[in-house]
Design a protein around this motif. Structure first.
Motif, mmCIF file in Angstrom:
data_model
loop_
_atom_site.group_PDB
_atom_site.id
_atom_site.type_symbol
_atom_site.label_atom_id
_atom_site.label_comp_id
_atom_site.label_asym_id
_atom_site.label_seq_id
_atom_site.Cartn_x
_atom_site.Cartn_y
_atom_site.Cartn_z
ATOM 1 N N LEU A 1 0.635 -1.140 0.014
ATOM 2 C CA LEU A 1 0.065 0.056 0.147
ATOM 3 C C LEU A 1 1.024 1.164 0.013
ATOM 4 O O LEU A 1 1.703 1.479 0.727
ATOM 5 N N VAL A 2 0.411 2.287 -0.865
ATOM 6 C CA VAL A 2 1.183 3.554 -0.818
ATOM 7 C C VAL A 2 0.017 4.610 -0.019
ATOM 8 O O VAL A 2 -0.829 4.792 -0.659
ATOM 9 N N LEU A 3 0.450 4.634 1.359
ATOM 10 C CA LEU A 3 -0.601 5.665 2.000
ATOM 11 C C LEU A 3 -0.304 7.048 1.687
ATOM 12 O O LEU A 3 -1.343 7.896 1.565
ATOM 13 N N GLU A 4 1.062 7.669 1.331
ATOM 14 C CA GLU A 4 1.245 8.967 0.991
ATOM 15 C C GLU A 4 2.365 8.977 -0.221
ATOM 16 O O GLU A 4 3.239 8.099 -0.204
ATOM 17 N N GLU A 5 2.417 10.188 -1.009
ATOM 18 C CA GLU A 5 3.466 10.020 -1.767
ATOM 19 C C GLU A 5 3.591 11.751 -1.998
ATOM 20 O O GLU A 5 3.047 12.395 -2.088
ATOM 21 N N ARG A 6 5.136 11.924 -2.358
ATOM 22 C CA ARG A 6 5.749 13.142 -2.733
ATOM 23 C C ARG A 6 6.729 13.017 -3.855
ATOM 24 O O ARG A 6 7.365 12.082 -3.819
ATOM 25 N N ALA A 7 7.173 14.210 -4.320
ATOM 26 C CA ALA A 7 7.965 14.177 -5.483
ATOM 27 C C ALA A 7 9.599 13.970 -4.841
ATOM 28 O O ALA A 7 9.910 14.587 -3.626
ATOM 29 N N TRP A 8 10.198 13.036 -5.480
ATOM 30 C CA TRP A 8 11.635 12.851 -5.024
ATOM 31 C C TRP A 8 12.466 13.794 -5.938
ATOM 32 O O TRP A 8 12.807 13.473 -6.940
ATOM 33 N N ARG A 9 12.771 14.926 -5.442
ATOM 34 C CA ARG A 9 13.470 16.134 -6.240
ATOM 35 C C ARG A 9 14.934 15.674 -6.351
ATOM 36 O O ARG A 9 15.589 16.419 -7.303
ATOM 37 N N ASP A 10 15.627 15.020 -5.640
ATOM 38 C CA ASP A 10 17.035 14.849 -5.702
ATOM 39 C C ASP A 10 17.356 13.223 -5.897
ATOM 40 O O ASP A 10 18.344 12.730 -5.319
ATOM 41 N N ALA A 11 16.469 12.586 -6.772
ATOM 42 C CA ALA A 11 16.527 11.355 -6.941
ATOM 43 C C ALA A 11 18.000 10.913 -7.486
ATOM 44 O O ALA A 11 18.559 11.811 -8.293
ATOM 45 N N THR A 12 18.559 9.916 -7.032
ATOM 46 C CA THR A 12 19.948 9.742 -7.463
ATOM 47 C C THR A 12 20.132 9.322 -8.948
ATOM 48 O O THR A 12 19.157 8.642 -9.565
ATOM 49 N N PRO A 13 21.201 9.526 -9.746
ATOM 50 C CA PRO A 13 20.977 9.221 -11.094
ATOM 51 C C PRO A 13 21.000 7.507 -11.235
ATOM 52 O O PRO A 13 20.486 7.178 -12.322
ATOM 53 N N ASP A 14 21.764 6.926 -10.463
ATOM 54 C CA ASP A 14 21.663 5.429 -10.592
ATOM 55 C C ASP A 14 20.100 4.970 -10.491
ATOM 56 O O ASP A 14 19.576 3.944 -10.976
ATOM 57 N N ALA A 15 19.355 5.397 -9.383
ATOM 58 C CA ALA A 15 18.019 5.264 -9.419
ATOM 59 C C ALA A 15 17.125 5.442 -10.523
ATOM 60 O O ALA A 15 16.240 4.745 -11.172
ATOM 61 N N VAL A 16 17.310 6.616 -11.185
ATOM 62 C CA VAL A 16 16.722 6.968 -12.470
ATOM 63 C C VAL A 16 17.022 5.984 -13.862
ATOM 64 O O VAL A 16 16.279 5.596 -14.265
ATOM 65 N N ALA A 17 18.529 5.824 -13.533
ATOM 66 C CA ALA A 17 18.911 4.803 -14.721
ATOM 67 C C ALA A 17 18.090 3.665 -14.731
ATOM 68 O O ALA A 17 17.875 2.959 -15.594
#
Length: 801
Positions: free
Chosen positions: A596-612
């Motif tokens: 379950l996702v109870l709350e969500e917010r933008a991850w503004r400083d997401a790591t390049p490795d996670a994005v890739a």
């Protein structure tokens, strides 16, 4: 002198086997007398210590204890006693102790040495209950490691004794004959209609059968509900001298005793569950009516626990039931199915090990410290893994499947570990809910709200309910509450969440009341239900549909209430994922409880490795976008042995290995469209492999003028294209490895004039025709008679020449 029984003929053999081998498997049909004789024979033979006998049912425990005490001329509580859940009757001098199966497990777990116990008897082992299988495995291991002097007797009415004897290191097998009179078996002329009400059909048959017969009548029905139906349907329809007596496990003991006892006047009609199949002697029975149904414990994915389900009986059970009509005289057995249907019945009922919830078993194995026990039927690995996962979720096991202190607490509570966890945290206030969740639904068809049911049980609401079920729930709740401390005040939803951490339900977007459960499964309820608009629920019962289950019971829980009881499980997670609709990687931070996702917010400083890493899913959706250079490389690699597999399927299956390091800055479909695969593909080849590839399948051909032109590997043969004059002086045809290049020779106007894989042959044959045709068209360009001796050129003669 006591009445002689068939078991007496082999009793000396049984005792001798115990004395010489320490173990014996005894086969004896119902009525042979094994339950009432074997413990007394072992006592008389001088077995030191207490003789513990296991019985599968509470009623059988009391009945066996009474018969054994009567055999000694005593009352229960002297040398013969019994212990079952919530009840015990034994004195200090107890030599024979009759117990239910769960009690034996606790005895062995608490003292593996079985101090003070000289013999253990497993009665009615053919029923193959989970607890009996576990108890035998534990006792057998204790005998091998700690108590080689312990005597072990396994008694069965219908089970093939050979596998049990083999399990116990070839234990001796003793077989006793039964005492039975002929039984005339009758079947229905036609099958019952699919929607026929079983209780009414049984009552109608009894109205016909009873006037035609004499003696007591024993009716086998699947459960208490059907017994009540038949009893109601018989009102005023049987002869006045017939006394209808119910017999089932939840019945008060006095009523159970009345069903077993002989009548003084008239006849009795005993309406019984399967507890009358074995281990009980019911006086005066001459007639059996078998409804052909049995209620068995099966793991119910809807409730997450074992539930009783109604199934057809096995042929072995039907035979055993019919035999009850021939105990005292010739009798008759009516089977409520046709003779043709009998062939479709299973031969034996399946062992409970293969159909039950294994959570309790997994906990007992963890407490024992080993799962490597000698089981007659080993527990299925998949079901055992699921059970361990739940126990870890409840805090009963650690990550290595070792029992925790909390797990030991749960094992000591007489409920499923789910409910034990709830009781351990919430205390006595949760006892009514625990009893309700284990019982049959007292408000069947009244919507899904668990709070309504609990209000009826507590007496806070007046609604049409199953009064028998409500009374049983209240009795069980009072028993569970004894010894429990008060816990923090919790709502119904919070208590339910403790028992069902995998069933927290979050409503999905949309008009239909559809939910995602914290365990990852889906569930739905009727749109008209009173709870259909709730955002958060705890689902305690469903129909078990594996795709999207229908919710049958649930409790409302608020977000703050959920956080209060699930605080340690609710965590923030950084999450990058490919969004198929927006065709881009989206980076968010999510507060999650399981799935379950109870709350969500933008991850503004997401790591390049996670994005890739998230972009890889986008690549799988969008497909590979090769460039000309990448296509050339893949074609060359395909020609050379022992090179990396660069087919689309292989590349898409191994994106993490070769593409991930190159995706920095790529997060949208547009970025991917501009991406050049060549560097990443080239990176799959180490230096030595690249050199071998360049030798075997070079990317370029060097012309006689020294100019490098690309080799096209896209066709069925590698190919080059160049001006004819640039090949002057070439006397050997160029090759890639052993494969001749396909050479397309162009005119000065860049039109193909010849395609060949044999340059020397072309010079010697077709060139003369080409020269004759081309000289008129391109007079300023050289067309020597013997091109093999001419110098290569791309120049034309000056116009003045």
């Amino acid at each position: 002198m006591a009445e002689r029984l068939p078991i007496d003929d082999v009793m000396a053999e049984v005792v001798a086997a115990v004395q010489s081998h320490g173990r014996v498997v005894l086969q004896a049909p119902p009525g042979a007398g094994k339950t009432s004789r074997v413990p007394l024979a072992l006592l008389a033979a001088g077995v030191e210590g207490q003789i513990v006998m296991l019985e599968p049912r509470r009623l059988a425990v009391r009945a066996a204890a009474e018969r054994l005490a009567e055999g000694l001329g005593e009352a229960v509580g002297g040398r013969v006693g019994y212990v079952m859940r919530g009840e015990r009757k034994m004195g200090r001098g107890c030599r024979i102790l009759v117990v239910t199966e769960g009690i034996l497990t606790r005895i062995v777990q608490d003292d593996p040495s079985l101090t003070g116990i000289g013999a253990v008897i497993f009665d009615e082992f053919h029923e193959r209950s989970l607890q009996a299988d576990l108890g035998l495995a534990l006792v057998w291991e204790a005998m091998g490691a700690l108590r080689p002097d312990l005597a072990l007797v396994v008694m069965s009415a219908t089970l093939d004794a050979a596998p049990v004897a083999a399990l116990l290191d070839d234990a001796p097998i003793v077989t006793a004959q039964g005492r039975a009179f002929p039984v005339d078996v009758q079947w229905l002329d036609r099958a019952l209609p699919p929607r026929a009400r079983l209780g009414d059909a049984v009552a109608d048959l009894l109205v016909q059968v009873v006037p035609q017969t004499t003696g007591g009548v024993l009716v086998f029905l699947p459960g208490e509900g059907e017994i009540r139906q038949v009893a109601a349907a018989l009102t005023g329809r049987l002869p006045p001298d017939c006394d209808v007596r119910p017999l089932y496990g939840a019945l008060p003991f006095a009523a159970q005793r009345a069903a077993i006892a002989p009548v003084v006047l008239g006849r009795k009609v005993v309406l019984s569950t399967a507890i009358a199949e074995t281990a009980l002697t019911i006086a005066d029975i001459r007639v059996v009516v078998d409804a052909g149904r049995a209620r068995r414990a099966r793991f119910d994915p809807g409730s997450g626990m074992a539930r009783l389900v109604t199934e057809r009986v096995s042929r072995a059970e039907a035979t055993q039931r019919a035999g009850r009509a021939g105990r005292v005289a010739a009798g008759t057995a009516w089977r409520m199915w046709t003779k043709g249907e009998e062939g479709a019945l299973p031969a034996f009922a399946p062992p409970e090990m293969l159909r039950a919830d294994l959570t309790g078993l997994a906990l007992e194995l963890a407490i024992w410290g080993s799962a490597d026990l000698a089981f007659l039927t080993p527990p299925p690995e998949g079901a055992l893994a699921e059970a361990r996962a739940l126990l870890r979720d409840l805090g009963a096991l650690d990550a290595h499947h070792r029992v925790t202190a909390h797990g030991r607490t749960l094992a000591a509570l007489p409920v499923h570990p789910r409910l034990g966890h709830m009781l351990g945290v919430a205390g006595a206030q949760a006892a009514p809910l625990a009893a309700l969740l284990e019982a049959r639904d007292p408000l069947r068809g009244a919507g899904v709200d668990l709070a309504q049911r609990l209000a009826v049980v507590r007496g806070d609401a007046a609604m049409p309910a199953d009064r028998g079920a409500v009374a049983a729930i209240r009795t069980e709740a009072a028993r569970l509450a004894r010894g429990l401390k008060d816990g923090p005040t919790l709502s119904i939803g919070q208590m339910a969440a403790l028992a069902y951490p995998d069933r927290i339900a979050l409503r999905r977007p949309g008009d239909d009341p559809r939910y995602l459960l914290s365990g990852g499964k889906g569930a739905a309820m009727d749109a008209g239900d009173a709870l259909a608009g709730q955002r958060l629920l705890v689902v305690t019962d469903t129909d078990g549909n594996p795709r999207e289950a229908r919710i049958r019971q649930a409790a409302v829980i608020g977000m703050d209430e959920l956080r209060a009881v699930m605080n340690g499980r609710i965590r923030w997670h950084d999450h990058c994922a490919w969004n198929r609709r927006s065709a881009r990687v989206e980076a968010v931070q999510q507060e999650r409880l399981g799935a379950l996702v109870l709350e969500e917010r933008a991850w503004r400083d997401a790591t390049p490795d996670a994005v890739a890493a998230a972009m890889l899913e986008g690549v799988r959706q969008l497909g590979l976008r090769p460039s000309a250079a990448a296509d050339l490389l893949r074609a060359r690699v395909a020609l050379v042995p022992d090179m990396p597999d660069m087919t689309d399927a292989a590349l898409l299956a191994t994106l993490e290995d070769w593409l991930l390091p190159w995706l920095d800055g790529v997060r949208t479909a547009a970025d991917w469209a501009r991406f050049d695969l060549f560097p990443a593909l080239r990176g799959m080849l180490d230096h030595g492999t690249q050199q071998r590839l360049d030798r075997a399948a070079p990317p370029h051909f060097t012309t006689p003028l020294g100019r490098r032109i690309p080799i096209d590997y896209a066709g069925d043969a590698p190919a080059i294209t160049l001006r004819l004059q640039e090949m002057f002086g070439q006397t050997v045809h160029p090759c890639v490895g052993n494969t001749p290049l396909r050479v397309t020779l162009l005119s000065p106007g860049h039109k193909p004039v010849q395609v060949t894989q044999d340059i020397p042959g072309f010079w010697a044959s077709s060139y003369a025709d080409v020269r004759r045709d081309m000289r008129g068209r391109y007079p300023r360009h050289p067309w020597p008679e013997d091109p093999r001796l001419a110098d290569p050129t791309l120049r034309a003669k000056p116009r003045s020449s």
